[in-house]
Design an enzyme around this catalytic site. Structure first.
Site: not given
Ligand code: AMP
Ligand code: TRP
Length: 335
Positions: A114, A197, A200
């Site tokens: 980041k 991966k 968003k």
């Molecule tokens: P965040 O939206 O960054 O707060 O992520 C929420 C949850 O989604 C966290 O546990 C992340 O590890 C999981 N996560 C985010 N991107 C992925 C992905 N591409 N595949 C699997 N899990 C994900």
């Protein structure tokens, strides 16, 4: 009787929850509710580590909460709350940051990603301290298990280190939390680039499918999703990363084994496979979207979140007293 394992996890209020978030983390949140005492947190203090527009953030917090309910988080069983409603998160984060090393924080890959090459001059200190706040979230409730996607493994490791370090210095205060990282779905890859991966923050919306996408968007995104050379539908991460990713998604949204899908699509080619996958994903998100629309406009959402905050606060207040006492801070006795 042994107390049920306590589970904690968090999600940032981005207003955009994609299949990676769901399959990697949120799906487990729902499943774990049956047998554990669960706390699920909308981590708005993490969100402000990067610039946010206040009006948007406010709405996104609400949207994320409504979505948690729509996928099946049950507020009668689990505590659903917003991080900034419980001020002890910030308090414990400060205490833990006094025990975290600059070196270990600088090694966090998410921070490196980041902040890019511009690490020192104009990167917020919050982004640097992000994993300390995450450790505080978990240790504030003495959670034993933390369901997250693969990308959070390193942060979890830091939480474990901080817990052990603190305990070594001041006595047994914290559990050392265990990650729960599922085999299938813990790293859903981008539809436009199966080597990275699903994210968003990707530059193209063809990278991800959100739980709020319309059927047309879903079909279009899957139609143009990158595929591998050859034409057979076979799970092989090394040779066929794109098809393997699509098979994982197909399997998880339909609850069907990958081997069964491989058999069904033998000799059928990518076109048919993608078309059916598109329909399966549409089918999967439809009831979630319906429930989401209901939940978002329901005033009950506010009382769910305020009750969640009040339950979480009770636990947090008790824990912060124990922590402060261990450190020799403050006068108030623990009760
Ligand atoms: P965040 O939206 O960054 O707060 O992520 C929420 C949850 O989604 C966290 O546990 C992340 O590890 C999981 N996560 C985010 N991107 C992925 C992905 N591409 N595949 C699997 N899990 C994900
Ligand atoms: N950092 C996590 C993410 O981006 C969100 C998070 C914040 C979290 N605090 C947490 C996850 C505590 C698990 C436990 O996905």
């Amino acid at each position: 009787m042994e107390r049920m394992k306590r589970v904690f996890s968090g999600i940032q209020p981005s207003g955009l929850v994609h299949l990676g978030n769901y399959l990697g983390a949120l799906r487990q949140w729902v499943l774990l509710q049956d047998q554990h005492e669960c706390l699920y947190c909308i981590v708005d203090l993490h969100a402000i580590t990067i610039p946010q527009k206040p009006k948007d953030l406010e709405l996104q917090i609400r949207q994320t909460a409504a979505l948690c309910l729509a996928i099946g988080i049950n507020p009668e069983r689990s505590i659903l709350f917003v991080q900034s409603d419980v001020s002890e998160h910030g308090e414990l984060a400060w205490i833990l940051s006094c025990h975290a090393y600059m070196g270990e924080l600088r090694r966090m890959t998410q921070f490196k990603d980041k902040s890019g090459s511009n690490q020192e001059e104009s990167i917020g200190a919050g982004l640097f301290n992000y994993p300390v706040l995450m450790a505080a979230d978990i240790l504030l409730y003495n959670a034993q298990a933390v369901p997250v996607g693969e990308d959070q493994r390193q942060h979890l490791e830091l939480s474990r280190d901080l817990s052990r370090r603190f305990n070594n210095l001041y006595g047994d205060v914290f559990y050392v939390p265990e990650p729960i990282i599922v085999k299938a779905g813990s790293r859903v890859m981008g539809l436009d680039d199966p080597l990275k991966k699903m994210s968003k923050s990707a530059s193209s919306q063809y990278n991800y499918i959100t739980l709020m996408d319309t059927p047309d968007q879903i079909r279009a995104k899957i139609k143009v999703a990158v595929t591998d050379s050859g034409r057979e539908i076979r799970y092989d991460e090394g040779q066929k990363p794109a098809i393997s990713n699509l098979l994982t998604i197909f399997s998880l949204v339909t609850n069907r084994q990958i081997a069964a899908l491989e058999r069904d699509y033998e000799g059928k080619g990518y076109g048919v496979f993608k078309k059916d996958l598109g329909e399966a994903v549409c089918e999967f998100v439809r009831p979630i979207q319906k429930e989401y629309a209901k939940r978002l406009d329901d005033p009950a959402l506010d009382s769910i979140l305020s009750q969640g905050a009040s339950k979480a606060s009770d636990l947090a207040r008790r824990q912060i007293k124990i922590v402060k006492q261990a450190l020799g801070l403050g006068f108030s006795p623990v009760h």
